[in-house]
Design an enzyme around this catalytic site. Structure first.
Site, mmCIF file in Angstrom:
data_model
loop_
_atom_site.group_PDB
_atom_site.id
_atom_site.type_symbol
_atom_site.label_atom_id
_atom_site.label_comp_id
_atom_site.label_asym_id
_atom_site.label_seq_id
_atom_site.Cartn_x
_atom_site.Cartn_y
_atom_site.Cartn_z
ATOM 1 N N ILE A 44 -7.682 1.860 12.879
ATOM 2 C CA ILE A 44 -8.175 3.234 13.053
ATOM 3 C C ILE A 44 -9.684 3.280 12.817
ATOM 4 C CG2 ILE A 44 -7.912 5.646 12.367
ATOM 5 C CD1 ILE A 44 -5.099 4.906 11.322
ATOM 6 N N ASP A 64 -16.583 -3.400 5.318
ATOM 7 C CA ASP A 64 -15.209 -3.893 5.513
ATOM 8 C C ASP A 64 -15.114 -5.306 4.953
ATOM 9 O OD1 ASP A 64 -12.756 -3.127 7.821
ATOM 10 O OD2 ASP A 64 -12.817 -5.112 6.895
ATOM 11 N N ILE A 91 -14.429 -2.868 -1.250
ATOM 12 C CA ILE A 91 -14.612 -1.540 -1.861
ATOM 13 C C ILE A 91 -14.402 -1.576 -3.381
ATOM 14 C CG2 ILE A 91 -14.123 -0.153 0.200
ATOM 15 C CD1 ILE A 91 -11.281 0.322 -1.031
ATOM 16 N N THR A 131 -6.549 -2.663 -3.761
ATOM 17 C CA THR A 131 -7.450 -2.026 -2.781
ATOM 18 C C THR A 131 -7.254 -0.516 -2.743
ATOM 19 O OG1 THR A 131 -7.752 -3.952 -1.373
ATOM 20 C CG2 THR A 131 -7.889 -1.808 -0.286
ATOM 21 N N THR A 165 -2.115 9.266 4.501
ATOM 22 C CA THR A 165 -0.931 9.124 5.341
ATOM 23 C C THR A 165 0.127 10.185 5.028
ATOM 24 O OG1 THR A 165 0.935 7.647 5.748
ATOM 25 C CG2 THR A 165 -0.133 7.407 3.633
ATOM 26 N N ASP A 166 0.989 10.435 5.995
ATOM 27 C CA ASP A 166 2.121 11.345 5.752
ATOM 28 C C ASP A 166 3.174 10.709 4.839
ATOM 29 O OD1 ASP A 166 3.175 9.469 7.540
ATOM 30 O OD2 ASP A 166 3.871 10.934 9.006
ATOM 31 N N GLU A 167 3.092 9.373 4.665
ATOM 32 C CA GLU A 167 4.143 8.699 3.880
ATOM 33 C C GLU A 167 4.143 9.115 2.416
ATOM 34 O OE1 GLU A 167 4.884 4.605 4.511
ATOM 35 O OE2 GLU A 167 4.398 4.689 6.635
ATOM 36 N N TYR A 191 3.414 0.709 -0.699
ATOM 37 C CA TYR A 191 2.274 1.206 0.097
ATOM 38 C C TYR A 191 2.082 2.700 -0.110
ATOM 39 C CZ TYR A 191 -0.085 3.268 4.116
ATOM 40 O OH TYR A 191 -0.906 4.041 4.901
ATOM 41 N N LYS A 195 -1.007 4.821 -1.851
ATOM 42 C CA LYS A 195 -1.797 5.847 -1.140
ATOM 43 C C LYS A 195 -1.683 7.188 -1.879
ATOM 44 C CE LYS A 195 -3.833 5.638 2.228
ATOM 45 N NZ LYS A 195 -5.254 5.275 2.532
ATOM 46 N N GLY A 324 14.541 0.277 1.299
ATOM 47 C CA GLY A 324 13.992 1.609 0.982
ATOM 48 C C GLY A 324 13.426 2.335 2.192
HETATM 49 P P1 NAD Z 1 -5.701 -1.564 8.981
HETATM 50 O O1 NAD Z 1 -4.841 -2.366 8.069
HETATM 51 O O2 NAD Z 1 -5.645 -1.810 10.443
HETATM 52 O O3 NAD Z 1 -7.232 -1.709 8.549
HETATM 53 C C1 NAD Z 1 -7.641 -1.680 7.218
HETATM 54 C C2 NAD Z 1 -9.092 -2.169 7.162
HETATM 55 O O4 NAD Z 1 -9.526 -2.112 5.799
HETATM 56 C C3 NAD Z 1 -9.260 -3.617 7.637
HETATM 57 O O5 NAD Z 1 -10.383 -3.723 8.483
HETATM 58 C C4 NAD Z 1 -9.486 -4.391 6.349
HETATM 59 O O6 NAD Z 1 -10.300 -5.546 6.522
HETATM 60 C C5 NAD Z 1 -10.166 -3.334 5.483
HETATM 61 N N1 NAD Z 1 -9.974 -3.595 4.046
HETATM 62 C C6 NAD Z 1 -8.812 -3.888 3.405
HETATM 63 N N2 NAD Z 1 -9.040 -4.070 2.097
HETATM 64 C C7 NAD Z 1 -10.373 -3.865 1.902
HETATM 65 C C8 NAD Z 1 -11.213 -3.877 0.770
HETATM 66 N N3 NAD Z 1 -10.731 -4.168 -0.463
HETATM 67 N N4 NAD Z 1 -12.515 -3.589 0.922
HETATM 68 C C9 NAD Z 1 -13.029 -3.313 2.151
HETATM 69 N N5 NAD Z 1 -12.278 -3.294 3.265
HETATM 70 C C10 NAD Z 1 -10.966 -3.566 3.147
HETATM 71 O O7 NAD Z 1 -5.365 -0.057 8.649
HETATM 72 P P2 NAD Z 1 -5.316 1.211 9.621
HETATM 73 O O8 NAD Z 1 -3.980 1.274 10.248
HETATM 74 O O9 NAD Z 1 -6.525 1.207 10.459
HETATM 75 O O10 NAD Z 1 -5.392 2.389 8.541
HETATM 76 C C11 NAD Z 1 -6.656 2.880 8.104
HETATM 77 C C12 NAD Z 1 -6.420 3.963 7.078
HETATM 78 O O11 NAD Z 1 -5.650 5.013 7.665
HETATM 79 C C13 NAD Z 1 -5.629 3.503 5.856
HETATM 80 O O12 NAD Z 1 -6.173 4.124 4.726
HETATM 81 C C14 NAD Z 1 -4.208 3.992 6.120
HETATM 82 O O13 NAD Z 1 -3.537 4.241 4.911
HETATM 83 C C15 NAD Z 1 -4.480 5.263 6.880
HETATM 84 N N6 NAD Z 1 -3.435 5.671 7.836
HETATM 85 C C16 NAD Z 1 -2.941 4.798 8.769
HETATM 86 C C17 NAD Z 1 -1.995 5.240 9.697
HETATM 87 C C18 NAD Z 1 -1.446 4.320 10.765
HETATM 88 O O14 NAD Z 1 -0.525 4.719 11.477
HETATM 89 N N7 NAD Z 1 -1.966 3.115 10.916
HETATM 90 C C19 NAD Z 1 -1.551 6.563 9.670
HETATM 91 C C20 NAD Z 1 -2.067 7.437 8.686
HETATM 92 C C21 NAD Z 1 -3.022 6.982 7.784
HETATM 93 O O1 DAU Z 2 3.290 7.321 8.838
HETATM 94 C C1 DAU Z 2 2.021 6.749 8.742
HETATM 95 C C2 DAU Z 2 2.153 5.277 8.454
HETATM 96 O O2 DAU Z 2 2.605 4.671 9.646
HETATM 97 C C3 DAU Z 2 0.855 4.644 7.978
HETATM 98 O O3 DAU Z 2 0.480 5.204 6.754
HETATM 99 C C4 DAU Z 2 1.019 3.120 7.825
HETATM 100 O O4 DAU Z 2 -0.212 2.536 7.482
HETATM 101 C C5 DAU Z 2 1.498 2.565 9.150
HETATM 102 O O5 DAU Z 2 1.729 1.182 9.026
HETATM 103 C C6 DAU Z 2 2.774 3.274 9.597
HETATM 104 O O6 DAU Z 2 3.880 2.948 8.713
HETATM 105 P P1 DAU Z 2 5.342 2.655 9.292
HETATM 106 O O7 DAU Z 2 6.085 1.866 8.304
HETATM 107 O O8 DAU Z 2 5.946 3.902 9.811
HETATM 108 O O9 DAU Z 2 4.903 1.767 10.585
HETATM 109 P P2 DAU Z 2 5.521 0.430 11.212
HETATM 110 O O10 DAU Z 2 4.855 0.243 12.535
HETATM 111 O O11 DAU Z 2 5.502 -0.710 10.263
HETATM 112 O O12 DAU Z 2 7.031 0.839 11.473
HETATM 113 C C7 DAU Z 2 7.366 1.945 12.274
HETATM 114 C C8 DAU Z 2 8.864 2.063 12.281
HETATM 115 O O13 DAU Z 2 9.406 0.959 13.015
HETATM 116 C C9 DAU Z 2 9.484 2.000 10.905
HETATM 117 O O14 DAU Z 2 10.593 2.885 10.855
HETATM 118 C C10 DAU Z 2 9.951 0.555 10.772
HETATM 119 C C11 DAU Z 2 10.300 0.181 12.202
HETATM 120 N N1 DAU Z 2 10.097 -1.247 12.561
HETATM 121 C C12 DAU Z 2 8.883 -1.811 12.261
HETATM 122 C C13 DAU Z 2 8.656 -3.126 12.563
HETATM 123 C C14 DAU Z 2 7.327 -3.776 12.220
HETATM 124 C C15 DAU Z 2 11.075 -1.949 13.192
HETATM 125 O O15 DAU Z 2 12.153 -1.414 13.491
HETATM 126 N N2 DAU Z 2 10.842 -3.268 13.510
HETATM 127 C C16 DAU Z 2 9.681 -3.894 13.200
HETATM 128 O O16 DAU Z 2 9.543 -5.112 13.479
#
Ligand code: NAD
Ligand code: DAU
Length: 386
Positions: A44, A64, A91, A131, A165-167, A191, A195, A324
């Protein structure tokens, strides 16, 4: 020592010194504002940096640590662009953050950096506490010290935007209304607990110290540069490689999907107009069962890159569930819509098509991120699942 790419530090410092000495009028001086983004090489964060610089010339300092999830390839289009200053660093490193804040004097910190994968948090929660909790604490303390040195407009304008996150809200039953900002926190995984802890710290730093914070809690993102450990990109890359598509449990868990660029536009809106100390839920009203997501990806691949061996859905394989496993997430996004007029630009249908097309057009990026440590993770997470 952090690796610094770009020529901005000196230029920024000189311009800022000039502004502070009263050399420029207030309207002109705002052109030289800049923001500090953490985690801007991740999924993101990199989309946010690319979008930000596509829409304005306001420079970005991008801090980063380049963990397995950080990838400078995501930012290759910014090579040589003086508006982007990349700093490799953690960070949790207070001295480094202090130095970045005093050197660049950003008007805002947009905090993405985190360990983000639920399955990894189950296998190794320690990094998540380090982190997501300690890192956010360190950043808040550095931001507070810096903010306390500011005066006048600079102090009033400063923002700490926490991306969450919504989680944190836990899991919904089938008939529950979507998560509102007033829902209690009930995190279920290491996780989401980490958060939630970071969200609480951000809230407390506002209430106790007056730090000007805003927090966004977003639903599941998808789109370009998504690391293929997460559901949608994993399904795309596995299907293209003819590998099984591992669906956890019965595949009926529900997530609420938002195209990543819509998340970026929501963050911009909240950063610009969000009320201090408030949280905003971000989502696109796109609740889908996992199995339906996987079937949609398969159908798009059947259309865009047919496989002579047959429909990609033949690869769907039900595997042992995630411990879980939260059953359902859904976001009530009415607050950000009402207060800030934000709306997503993509429907799920347009966003998922763009996403599959992006992965088909970026085979090199996919091959690169799948090398090395990625293979170890795949075997750690999937070998024990029957
Ligand atoms: P990501 O795992 O793709 O990226 C995380 C980034 O943070 C990476 O570039 C990593 O190198 C950097 N990082 C990790 N530890 C670090 C540290 N100690 N110091 C500096 N940099 C560090 O994550 P993402 O999916 O892009 O998510 C970004 C943010 O958005 C997170 O805070 C996550 O909780 C939140 N978020 C993600 C989702 C989703 O669906 N992916 C949804 C809602 C919120
Ligand atoms: O809701 C926001 C969150 O969404 C973010 O905060 C997290 O950073 C992000 O990783 C994501 O979490 P989820 O656990 O929902 O995402 P993931 O893609 O890992 O899984 C999505 C759904 O798919 C979940 O119900 C688990 C399922 N899944 C995932 C993987 C990797 C599978 O069924 N098979 C798989 O191999």
């Amino acid at each position: 020592m952090p690796r610094i790419i770009g020529t901005l530090p000196l230029l920024g410092r000189l311009l800022r010194q000039f502004q502070m000495s009263g050399g420029l009028g207030p309207r002109f001086s705002r052109e030289f504002d800049m923001i500090l983004v953490t985690g801007g090489a991740g999924f993101i964060g990199s989309n946010f940096v690319l979008d930000w610089l596509a829409q304005s010339d306001e420079p970005v300092i991008n801090l980063d640590a380049l963990t397995y999830a950080g990838n400078l390839r995501n930012l290759v289009s910014l090579e040589g662009d003086a508006r982007h200053v990349f700093v490799k660093g953690d960070i949790c490193d207070r001295a480094l953050i202090d130095q970045l804040l005093t050197t660049h004097r950003p008007r805002a910190i947009v905090h993405f950096a985190a360990e983000s994968h639920v399955d990894r948090s189950i296998h190794g929660p320690g990094e998540f506490i380090k982190t997501n909790v300690e890192g956010t604490f360190t950043l808040l303390e550095a931001a507070r010290a810096f903010w306390n040195t500011l005066q006048g407009d600079e102090k009033t304008a400063f923002r700490f935007h926490h991306v969450s996150t919504d989680e944190v809200y836990g899991s919904l039953k089938p008939t529950d209304p979507p998560f509102a900002e007033t829902n209690p926190f009930e995190p279920n995984s290491p996780y989401s607990a980490s958060k939630a802890a970071s969200d609480h710290l951000v809230r407390a730093w506002h209430h106790t110290y007056g730090l000007p914070v805003v927090t966004t809690n977003c639903s599941n993102n998808y789109g370009p540069y998504h690391f293929p450990e997460k559901l949608i990109p994993l399904m795309i890359v596995n299907a293209l490689a003819g590998k099984p598509l591992p669906v956890y449990g019965d595949g009926q868990q529900i997530r609420d999907w938002l195209y990543v660029k819509d998340h970026c536009s929501a963050i911009r809106a909240v950063l610009a107009g969000g009320r201090l100390g408030e949280t905003y839920n971000i989502g696109g009203w796109n609740e889908k069962a996992n199995i339906d997501i996987v079937k949609t990806v398969c159908a798009l691949l059947d259309e865009l890159k047919p496989d002579a061996a047959g429909p990609y859905s033949r690869l769907i394989t039900y595997v042992t569930d995630r411990p879980g496993h939260d059953r359902r997430y859904a976001i009530d996004a009415r607050k950000v819509e009402r207060e800030l007029g934000w709306r997503p630009a993509e429907t799920f249908e347009t966003g998922i098509r763009k996403t599959v097309e992006w992965y088909l057009a970026n085979a090199e990026w996919v091959a690169e991120v799948q090398s090395g440590a990625y293979k170890d993770w795949v075997s750690t997470n999937y070998a024990a699942r029957s």
